[in-house]
Design a protein around this motif. Structure first.
Motif, mmCIF file in Angstrom:
data_model
loop_
_atom_site.group_PDB
_atom_site.id
_atom_site.type_symbol
_atom_site.label_atom_id
_atom_site.label_comp_id
_atom_site.label_asym_id
_atom_site.label_seq_id
_atom_site.Cartn_x
_atom_site.Cartn_y
_atom_site.Cartn_z
ATOM 1 N N GLN A 130 0.721 -0.855 -0.154
ATOM 2 C CA GLN A 130 -0.025 -0.120 0.046
ATOM 3 C C GLN A 130 0.891 0.988 -0.053
ATOM 4 O OE1 GLN A 130 -3.688 0.359 0.576
ATOM 5 N NE2 GLN A 130 -3.139 2.206 -1.136
ATOM 6 N N ARG A 131 1.662 0.843 0.720
ATOM 7 C CA ARG A 131 2.325 2.722 1.134
ATOM 8 C C ARG A 131 2.956 2.544 -0.853
ATOM 9 N NH1 ARG A 131 4.800 4.080 5.340
ATOM 10 N NH2 ARG A 131 4.352 1.910 6.273
ATOM 11 N N ILE A 132 3.862 1.134 -1.092
ATOM 12 C CA ILE A 132 4.020 1.370 -2.786
ATOM 13 C C ILE A 132 3.388 2.298 -3.832
ATOM 14 C CG2 ILE A 132 5.180 0.429 -5.123
ATOM 15 C CD1 ILE A 132 6.414 -1.432 -3.013
ATOM 16 N N ALA A 133 2.308 2.002 -3.421
ATOM 17 C CA ALA A 133 0.282 2.401 -4.177
ATOM 18 C C ALA A 133 0.717 3.859 -4.199
ATOM 19 C CB ALA A 133 -0.606 1.776 -3.989
ATOM 20 N N ARG A 159 0.705 1.077 -9.976
ATOM 21 C CA ARG A 159 -0.132 0.770 -9.598
ATOM 22 C C ARG A 159 -1.832 -0.208 -9.716
ATOM 23 N NH1 ARG A 159 -5.109 3.879 -8.348
ATOM 24 N NH2 ARG A 159 -5.505 3.838 -5.507
ATOM 25 N N GLU A 160 -1.792 -0.169 -10.339
ATOM 26 C CA GLU A 160 -2.185 -1.260 -11.245
ATOM 27 C C GLU A 160 -2.674 -2.509 -10.360
ATOM 28 O OE1 GLU A 160 -6.018 -1.308 -12.368
ATOM 29 O OE2 GLU A 160 -5.905 1.357 -11.752
ATOM 30 N N ARG A 161 -1.126 -3.186 -10.673
ATOM 31 C CA ARG A 161 -0.811 -4.133 -10.838
ATOM 32 C C ARG A 161 -0.722 -4.794 -9.164
ATOM 33 N NH1 ARG A 161 3.352 -7.635 -13.241
ATOM 34 N NH2 ARG A 161 2.672 -7.309 -15.649
ATOM 35 N N ILE A 162 -0.538 -3.798 -8.555
ATOM 36 C CA ILE A 162 -0.648 -3.639 -6.516
ATOM 37 C C ILE A 162 -2.216 -3.473 -6.405
ATOM 38 C CG2 ILE A 162 -0.490 -2.226 -4.444
ATOM 39 C CD1 ILE A 162 1.937 -1.006 -5.589
ATOM 40 N N LEU A 163 -2.584 -3.036 -7.061
ATOM 41 C CA LEU A 163 -4.200 -3.130 -6.680
ATOM 42 C C LEU A 163 -4.790 -4.490 -7.120
ATOM 43 C CD1 LEU A 163 -5.582 0.345 -7.789
ATOM 44 C CD2 LEU A 163 -4.510 -0.379 -5.479
ATOM 45 N N ASP A 164 -4.419 -5.153 -8.247
ATOM 46 C CA ASP A 164 -4.984 -6.601 -9.086
ATOM 47 C C ASP A 164 -4.304 -7.358 -7.595
ATOM 48 O OD1 ASP A 164 -5.928 -5.480 -10.924
ATOM 49 O OD2 ASP A 164 -4.009 -6.618 -12.237
ATOM 50 N N LYS A 197 6.044 -12.210 -5.297
ATOM 51 C CA LYS A 197 7.170 -12.357 -5.649
ATOM 52 C C LYS A 197 7.194 -11.258 -7.206
ATOM 53 C CE LYS A 197 8.346 -16.042 -3.341
ATOM 54 N NZ LYS A 197 8.636 -17.364 -2.370
ATOM 55 N N GLU A 198 6.693 -11.904 -8.315
ATOM 56 C CA GLU A 198 6.527 -11.484 -9.883
ATOM 57 C C GLU A 198 6.456 -10.475 -9.711
ATOM 58 O OE1 GLU A 198 3.448 -12.645 -12.812
ATOM 59 O OE2 GLU A 198 4.194 -14.554 -12.057
ATOM 60 N N PHE A 199 5.745 -9.478 -8.858
ATOM 61 C CA PHE A 199 5.521 -8.177 -8.715
ATOM 62 C C PHE A 199 6.574 -7.971 -8.501
ATOM 63 C CE2 PHE A 199 4.984 -4.118 -6.324
ATOM 64 C CZ PHE A 199 4.876 -3.262 -7.373
ATOM 65 N N CYS A 200 7.395 -7.616 -7.092
ATOM 66 C CA CYS A 200 8.744 -7.929 -6.906
ATOM 67 C C CYS A 200 9.900 -6.958 -7.791
ATOM 68 C CB CYS A 200 8.852 -7.697 -5.791
ATOM 69 S SG CYS A 200 7.703 -7.909 -4.272
ATOM 70 N N LYS A 201 9.967 -8.617 -8.419
ATOM 71 C CA LYS A 201 10.955 -8.675 -9.230
ATOM 72 C C LYS A 201 10.780 -7.719 -11.465
ATOM 73 C CE LYS A 201 12.902 -12.521 -12.278
ATOM 74 N NZ LYS A 201 12.615 -13.501 -13.380
ATOM 75 N N TYR A 202 9.853 -7.453 -11.317
ATOM 76 C CA TYR A 202 9.154 -6.171 -12.503
ATOM 77 C C TYR A 202 8.481 -5.635 -12.124
ATOM 78 C CZ TYR A 202 5.665 -3.610 -14.573
ATOM 79 O OH TYR A 202 4.717 -2.385 -14.830
#
Lengths: 395, 158, 163
Positions: A130-133, A159-164, A197-202
């Protein structure tokens, strides 16, 4: 509703005098400009009454309350303590998870509940995502205010990726009601850890891309460095917190200095403004602190994902919350700074009083101090650098 | 510095102005008279052993027994200790000394407490309503508040 | 419908074709007021961003009410803000439309009972064409609201009064 004549009681315009070379005095008049509440660059419904002398800002008087939604009254009228959480969500709608966490931490300290480890880990993951978003919204709109539209698209795309990720966890994109007193509303879905994990890598390379695009852009640096400088002592006197305080050179982060949850198990560093492009505590420092905090959050998330234990996330949720007569003030680190809840219990099942000390409200109160003497065009950037969300300013 | 030490030194310095302390509470607090709040605040901020330079929160309270109150949550960024101060005043004469000259952040917090609870902060530089419109009637966070039927011709209740 | 509004007693081939042309032009470029009120405004921003791309419907944000066709009321309307919204609406040129986004703007939402400072529905101060429910509505819901508004515009006529 409130006419302009009642609003100017605090400021008595004093025309300036200029001495010419021949010794004559020239009188100059100051002008009052209204910015907001429907101005597109005020981040919501903030109204700024600006007194200018030519292009120079003499004084800024913020008028808030256009989004006062009576959070404290609602908290007193709920039928139990858990029902306050959806309203806490709506206070800072850009960082709802952090708001929930603050309330949950306060209540758990009051009730002396030990929450399971898994819950703490999931809360840390959620709070950092959430902090990142939230920071992405901040830096994206900051770009718009500086006249750059593309960074906004980059920020919102990520941000959309985090919301997903949030959506697959609890079904909501923006307001979650996910962190409850003593636990969580749902456990993580099975695919979550891989996806995160995939998100962090991306996301890691995207931070650098964003920095190249906006942060180190020549024009952007010229517009934000040395603008709206907030000295350290003023920041502390005005009780600023979060990136605002850290940008002024104060190494202070509640996650480390007033510990809660399991942040002490991870390796990360609070980010402090160093005045790389200008003075310590200028608007550029506030921006870079946010960008570096995003990196740190990714670090925390990766460590938490690697070490997440098993457990029942609803085991510690109390059936009926009835704290003893007493009160507590607990503070946690939201993206904008210190969110504190002062909760008073009279021994019944509803709170007697809940006061939310919201970071943006306090940070905004320093705006007149840091914008006096600046140029009118810079005010938009100074206000954007404070990163206000009017929902929590007005509550 | 513990709450007990703070209480002892406040009692030694201000005598009757410091009324009582509840030191066994979850977060210990000290009750001060509202007329001398500013002096106490200045001492707490400037005394080298205290240095409470960070006002975390200032909350107005309606205790629902004819009393209003203000609660100050203080913190020292130097010594890293905390203390809670409280003042109480009668609902009919809700006067408290302002501390906005001591901590800049108190300015808006006090305006909010004035706006929502009707506590009057003496010597405040700019005591106006902050959240509600200037022509609003009453103080909504008081326990006996009734929501108005109309505001400027617009129906308020659902 | 502006200058030509109700200037014709009866419809005929010419008027009907003109209707179609005007309506097509209007519904394809519904310019929006660039402003937001609360939580829903964040979803509105997400809708404007690349993933949902509101601009493919011809909805372009403009910074002044004089240039816009549709006002998105995205968020909680408080009593302090209500008169400003009325004023913004009054500044818009005809034909003008209002889309009320989210439960708060529709009826007060979660603040309907104890929100002493919340206006219980923006339709108490300005007329609303389309209501989008949700707290907050998803971007897809907002897009559907725009499509509904386009359908409404498509049915308008210079002859009869629009519904």
């Amino acid at each position: 509703m409130n006419g302009s004549k009642t609003l100017l009681t605090s400021y008595v315009s004093q025309p300036g005098e200029i001495k010419t070379s021949s010794g004559k005095t020239l009188r100059t008049d100051e002008m009052i400009i209204n910015m907001g509440p429907q101005h597109p660059s005020t981040h919501g419904v903030l109204r700024l009454e600006i007194v200018v002398d030519g292009e120079i800002i003499v004084d800024v008087i913020p008028h808030i309350g256009y989004l006062h939604r009576c959070f404290e009254k609602h908290a007193e009228h709920m039928t139990n303590y858990q029902q306050v959480i959806p309203y806490a969500d709506r206070m800072d709608y850009v960082a709802a998870m952090n708001m929930e966490q603050g309330y949950a931490v306060a209540m758990e300290r009051m009730l002396k509940i030990e929450v399971p480890e898994r819950v703490e880990y999931i809360r840390v993951i959620m709070a950092e995502l959430q902090r990142i978003a939230s920071h992405l919204v901040a830096v994206g709109t900051f770009g718009i205010d500086a006249g750059a539209f593309t960074p906004f698209l980059y920020a919102f795309h990520d941000r959309e990726r985090i919301l997903d990720l949030f959506e697959m966890t609890c079904g909501a994109r923006l307001l979650y009601n996910y962190i409850w007193v003593g636990g969580l509303s749902h456990d993580l879905p099975p695919q979550f850890i891989d996806k995160a994990k995939e998100f962090c890598k991306y996301y890691r390379p995207r931070i650098k891309e964003f920095n190249d695009l906006l942060t180190y852009n020549e024009i952007f640096v010229k517009r934000t460095a040395n603008v709206g400088v907030l000295p350290k002592d003023v920041a502390i006197n005005y009780a600023c917190s979060g990136p605002m305080l850290r940008a002024s050179g104060v190494n202070w982060d509640l996650r480390r200095d007033d510990p809660y949850s399991v942040y002490d198990r991870f390796e990360w560093e609070p980010q402090v403004g160093k005045g790389e492009m200008g003075t310590v505590g200028d608007t550029w420092d506030r921006h870079i602190v946010r960008m570096r905090e995003i990196e740190q959050s990714v670090n925390i998330i990766e460590q938490a994902l690697a070490g997440i234990p098993e457990g029942n996330v609803q085991a510690a949720i109390p059936k009926r919350i009835r704290p003893e007569r007493g009160e507590i003030y607990a503070r946690t680190e939201a993206p904008r700074g210190e969110i504190g809840y002062y909760i008073v219990s009279d021994g019944s099942t509803t709170p007697f009083r809940v006061k939310a000390r919201s970071p943006a409200f306090v940070n905004l109160s320093v705006l007149p101090e840091i914008s006096r003497g600046a140029m009118l065009a810079d005010l938009v950037l100074i206000a954007a650098g404070v990163d206000i969300v009017l929902g929590e300013v007005d509550r | 510095m513990t709450a007990e030490q703070v209480f002892t030194s406040l009692k030694a310095k201000f005598g009757d102005a410091v009324l009582e302390a509840k030191l066994d509470a979850l977060q210990p607090w000290i009750l001060v008279v509202p007329e001398r709040m500013k002096e106490v605040a200045l001492f707490l901020r400037d005394d080298p052993a205290m240095q409470f330079d960070y006002l975390m929160c200032l909350s107005g309270m309606d205790y629902n027994d004819g009393k209003l109150g203000v609660v100050y949550h203080l913190f020292s960024t130097v010594h890293r200790h905390k203390i809670v101060l409280k003042v109480q005043c009668a609902k009919e004469t809700p006067h408290v000394q302002s501390v906005s000259a001591v901590w800049g952040t108190a300015n808006w917090h006090e305006r909010e407490a004035y706006d929502l609870l009707g506590i009057i902060f003496d010597e405040h530089p700019d005591l106006r309503r902050i959240l509600l419109p200037d022509d609003w009637g009453g103080y909504p966070l008081r326990k006996d508040y009734r929501v108005p039927e109309f505001y400027n011709g617009v129906k308020v209740p659902y | 419908m502006g200058l030509l509004d109700k200037q014709f007693q009866n419809g005929n081939v010419l008027v009907t074709s003109l209707d179609t042309l005007l309506n097509w032009a209007r519904l394809s470029s519904l310019w929006q007021m660039q402003w937001g009120l609360a939580c829903c405004a964040i979803e509105m921003m997400a809708t404007s961003a690349s993933n949902f791309d509101i601009m493919r419907f011809g909805v372009i944000p403009r910074a002044t009410p004089r240039q816009v066709d549709v006002l998105f009321v995205a968020g909680t309307v408080t009593l302090k803000m209500a008169s400003r919204i009325k004023r913004l609406y009054d500044q818009m040129a005809e034909p003008r439309y209002v889309l009320s986004m989210g439960s708060c703007a529709n009826c007060g939402g979660p603040y309907w009972e104890h929100g002493y400072h919340v206006l219980k529905g923006v339709d108490r101060v300005i007329p609303v064409d389309v209501y989008v429910p949700g707290c907050p509505p998803r971007p897809e819901a907002l897009l559907e609201g725009i499509i509904k508004l386009q359908e409404k515009v498509r049915k308008e006529s210079l002859v009869k009064k629009s519904a």
